[in-house]
Design a protein around this motif. Structure first.
Motif, PDB file in Angstrom:
ATOM      1  N   GLU A   1       1.712  37.124  15.522  1.00 38.68           N
ATOM      2  CA  GLU A   1       1.485  37.660  17.175  1.00 38.68           C
ATOM      3  C   GLU A   1       1.705  36.157  17.878  1.00 38.68           C
ATOM      4  O   GLU A   1       1.929  36.235  19.181  1.00 38.68           O
ATOM      5  N   MET A   2       1.958  35.074  16.970  1.00 32.34           N
ATOM      6  CA  MET A   2       2.482  33.645  18.568  1.00 32.34           C
ATOM      7  C   MET A   2       3.354  33.823  18.323  1.00 32.34           C
ATOM      8  O   MET A   2       3.919  33.638  17.532  1.00 32.34           O
ATOM      9  N   SER A   3       4.007  32.553  19.237  1.00 33.34           N
ATOM     10  CA  SER A   3       5.030  32.308  19.583  1.00 33.34           C
ATOM     11  C   SER A   3       5.324  30.640  18.558  1.00 33.34           C
ATOM     12  O   SER A   3       4.671  30.327  18.527  1.00 33.34           O
ATOM     13  N   ILE A   4       6.795  30.847  18.261  1.00 29.63           N
ATOM     14  CA  ILE A   4       7.156  29.339  17.925  1.00 29.63           C
ATOM     15  C   ILE A   4       6.609  28.105  18.651  1.00 29.63           C
ATOM     16  O   ILE A   4       6.253  27.406  18.596  1.00 29.63           O
ATOM     17  N   GLN A   5       6.678  28.692  19.508  1.00 30.46           N
ATOM     18  CA  GLN A   5       6.378  27.499  20.994  1.00 30.46           C
ATOM     19  C   GLN A   5       4.823  27.488  21.166  1.00 30.46           C
ATOM     20  O   GLN A   5       3.843  25.907  21.069  1.00 30.46           O
ATOM     21  N   GLU A   6       4.588  28.287  20.870  1.00 34.79           N
ATOM     22  CA  GLU A   6       2.634  28.928  20.979  1.00 34.79           C
ATOM     23  C   GLU A   6       2.252  27.188  19.613  1.00 34.79           C
ATOM     24  O   GLU A   6       1.125  26.630  19.787  1.00 34.79           O
ATOM     25  N   LEU A   7       3.233  27.418  18.223  1.00 38.44           N
ATOM     26  CA  LEU A   7       2.794  27.142  17.452  1.00 38.44           C
ATOM     27  C   LEU A   7       3.291  24.880  17.263  1.00 38.44           C
ATOM     28  O   LEU A   7       2.100  24.659  16.908  1.00 38.44           O
ATOM     29  N   ARG A   8       4.019  24.685  18.152  1.00 41.84           N
ATOM     30  CA  ARG A   8       4.535  23.292  18.424  1.00 41.84           C
ATOM     31  C   ARG A   8       3.343  23.341  19.232  1.00 41.84           C
ATOM     32  O   ARG A   8       2.891  21.517  19.063  1.00 41.84           O
ATOM     33  N   ASP A   9       2.845  23.781  20.401  1.00 40.78           N
ATOM     34  CA  ASP A   9       2.325  23.201  20.747  1.00 40.78           C
ATOM     35  C   ASP A   9       0.676  21.995  20.079  1.00 40.78           C
ATOM     36  O   ASP A   9      -0.331  21.662  20.512  1.00 40.78           O
TER      37      ASP A   9
ATOM     38  N   SER B   1       3.594  17.611   8.451  1.00 43.60           N
ATOM     39  CA  SER B   1       4.077  18.655   7.444  1.00 43.60           C
ATOM     40  C   SER B   1       3.658  20.070   7.233  1.00 43.60           C
ATOM     41  O   SER B   1       4.344  20.564   7.443  1.00 43.60           O
ATOM     42  N   ARG B   2       2.285  19.998   7.625  1.00 48.95           N
ATOM     43  CA  ARG B   2       1.582  20.725   7.870  1.00 48.95           C
ATOM     44  C   ARG B   2       2.195  22.377   8.508  1.00 48.95           C
ATOM     45  O   ARG B   2       2.248  23.377   8.681  1.00 48.95           O
ATOM     46  N   ILE B   3       1.782  20.932   9.893  1.00 47.37           N
ATOM     47  CA  ILE B   3       2.592  22.356  11.352  1.00 47.37           C
ATOM     48  C   ILE B   3       4.308  22.687  11.056  1.00 47.37           C
ATOM     49  O   ILE B   3       4.550  23.744  11.607  1.00 47.37           O
ATOM     50  N   ARG B   4       4.971  21.906  10.178  1.00 50.28           N
ATOM     51  CA  ARG B   4       6.458  22.111   9.895  1.00 50.28           C
ATOM     52  C   ARG B   4       6.506  23.509   8.875  1.00 50.28           C
ATOM     53  O   ARG B   4       7.305  24.418   9.137  1.00 50.28           O
ATOM     54  N   ARG B   5       5.200  23.623   8.044  1.00 53.09           N
ATOM     55  CA  ARG B   5       5.539  24.640   6.981  1.00 53.09           C
ATOM     56  C   ARG B   5       4.893  25.723   7.716  1.00 53.09           C
ATOM     57  O   ARG B   5       5.728  27.067   7.090  1.00 53.09           O
ATOM     58  N   LEU B   6       4.050  25.547   8.281  1.00 54.35           N
ATOM     59  CA  LEU B   6       3.533  26.674   9.036  1.00 54.35           C
ATOM     60  C   LEU B   6       4.460  27.169  10.144  1.00 54.35           C
ATOM     61  O   LEU B   6       4.512  28.444  10.519  1.00 54.35           O
ATOM     62  N   VAL B   7       5.590  26.520  10.728  1.00 53.65           N
ATOM     63  CA  VAL B   7       6.390  26.967  11.518  1.00 53.65           C
ATOM     64  C   VAL B   7       7.346  27.590  11.191  1.00 53.65           C
ATOM     65  O   VAL B   7       7.843  28.907  11.665  1.00 53.65           O
ATOM     66  N   ALA B   8       7.814  27.293   9.529  1.00 54.49           N
ATOM     67  CA  ALA B   8       9.064  27.567   8.609  1.00 54.49           C
ATOM     68  C   ALA B   8       8.513  29.365   8.624  1.00 54.49           C
ATOM     69  O   ALA B   8       9.692  30.317   8.542  1.00 54.49           O
TER      70      ALA B   8
ATOM     71  N   LEU C   1       8.675  31.676  11.484  1.00 56.73           N
ATOM     72  CA  LEU C   1      10.311  32.193  11.481  1.00 56.73           C
ATOM     73  C   LEU C   1      10.665  33.014   9.866  1.00 56.73           C
ATOM     74  O   LEU C   1      10.743  34.282  10.459  1.00 56.73           O
ATOM     75  N   GLU C   2       9.868  32.993   8.703  1.00 57.20           N
ATOM     76  CA  GLU C   2      10.506  34.484   8.063  1.00 57.20           C
ATOM     77  C   GLU C   2       9.568  35.551   8.293  1.00 57.20           C
ATOM     78  O   GLU C   2      10.200  36.515   7.803  1.00 57.20           O
ATOM     79  N   LEU C   3       8.178  35.272   8.831  1.00 54.10           N
ATOM     80  CA  LEU C   3       7.845  36.734   9.254  1.00 54.10           C
ATOM     81  C   LEU C   3       8.590  37.402   9.958  1.00 54.10           C
ATOM     82  O   LEU C   3       8.052  38.787  10.425  1.00 54.10           O
ATOM     83  N   SER C   4       9.555  36.561  10.694  1.00 50.23           N
ATOM     84  CA  SER C   4      10.019  37.469  11.940  1.00 50.23           C
ATOM     85  C   SER C   4      11.596  37.471  11.846  1.00 50.23           C
ATOM     86  O   SER C   4      11.923  37.917  12.346  1.00 50.23           O
TER      87      SER C   4
END
Length: 306
Positions: free
Chosen positions: A165-173, A293-300, A303-306
């Motif tokens: 449910e989270m957007s990529i921008q939310e995750l990055r922020d 490193s962790r946030i990069r993996r979480l964003v990936a 993206l995979e889920l979407s």
């Protein structure tokens, strides 16, 4: 290296911090700095526009009173408007971080409402939501009260849905904030941490290395980051780190991210070594690199889920 002062009690430091390696739900303290604290000019260093006390500067009684990690989660809510959902989030955060554990009885409604700065009516509404979600069970009569019930597993199962449910921008922020807070905590821990602080950090790194299942690994990792902010002797950094761990820890330890407890613990041990050497630049570098490193993996994964 400057000599490290030793505490007067085996389980405490000059900052008033207490060990957190004990039983379930045990609290640990942080000694906040106050605007009227006084230190000698030879015991401060200039950083931007703030004077930062060196390690070993004695704290006042007011400063060493501190607050606990659980107290940071259950601090009075700020602002106006409806607060029921905020209370639900705060209690879920305490459970997620292992500050409240399965089977533990909550404080009385009057005490808990007072702690959170809300009315008993608001607290009862929040408890009703938690009962509906299966996180809290209320018993009536003698020996009754509200108890945590199988909450860790319930909270874990909702994490993947929340990530979707989270957007990529939310995750990055969120990652940016985590990067900034953790890096700052590492710097000030290297400048201010006492021997007992560093011993607790090592203990938590070992606990993470020895974790055999996701929930214990997540909790050991989260407590390490919170304790590092405690080690930094900063109330605001501790509160910020508690809030970040409550929001991120379950996501970062999703099985699909495949974080290895031993590998993460190795980074923690290197970070503790840098803190012990008072190498604030290396401590910041290690802390920020791990978060990035962790946030990069979480964003990936998002993206995979979407």
């Amino acid at each position: 290296m400057r000599p490290r002062p030793s505490g007067t009690k085996p389980e405490s430091t000059a900052s008033g911090a207490t060990a957190i390696g004990g039983g379930p739900g045990q609290d640990h303290s942080v000694a906040p700095r106050t605007s009227n604290s006084r230190v000698h000019s030879s015991s401060v260093r200039w950083l931007g526009s703030s004077y930062i006390p060196h390690r070993g500067v004695a704290l006042s009684k007011q400063e060493s009173a501190g607050l606990t990690a659980l107290g940071a989660v259950l601090a009075p809510l700020e602002g106006g408007g409806p607060k029921t959902e905020a209370v639900v989030q705060r209690l879920c955060a305490a459970i997620s971080l292992g500050l409240m554990v399965d089977g533990q009885q909550l404080p009385s409604e009057t005490d808990l409402a007072g702690q959170l700065g809300v009315s008993t009516m608001t607290l009862r509404e929040a408890l009703a939501v938690l009962r509906q979600q299966g996180i809290v069970q209320t018993k009536r009569g003698r020996g009754g009260g509200s108890f945590i019930r199988g909450a860790a597993e319930i909270l874990e199962s909702s994490s993947l849905v929340r990530l979707q449910e989270m957007s990529i921008q939310e995750l990055r922020d969120l990652g940016d904030e985590h990067f900034a807070v953790t890096g700052a905590a590492a710097v000030f821990a290297a400048r201010r941490g006492l021997r007992a602080d560093i011993a607790r950090l090592r203990s938590l790194a070992d606990r993470l290395k020895d974790s055999s299942e996701p929930i214990s690994a997540r909790r050991a990792d989260s407590r390490f980051h919170i304790e590092m902010a405690v080690c930094a002797q900063s109330t605001r950094l501790t509160r910020a780190q508690v809030a970040l761990q409550a929001e991120l820890s379950a996501l970062l330890w999703l099985p699909r991210l495949k974080l290895e407890p031993a590998a993460e613990a190795a980074v923690h041990r290197d970070l503790v070594d840098a803190i012990e050497r008072e190498d604030d630049a290396r401590a910041r570098e290690l802390a920020e690199s791990q978060i990035e490193s962790r946030i990069r993996r979480l964003v990936a994964l998002r993206l995979e889920l979407s």
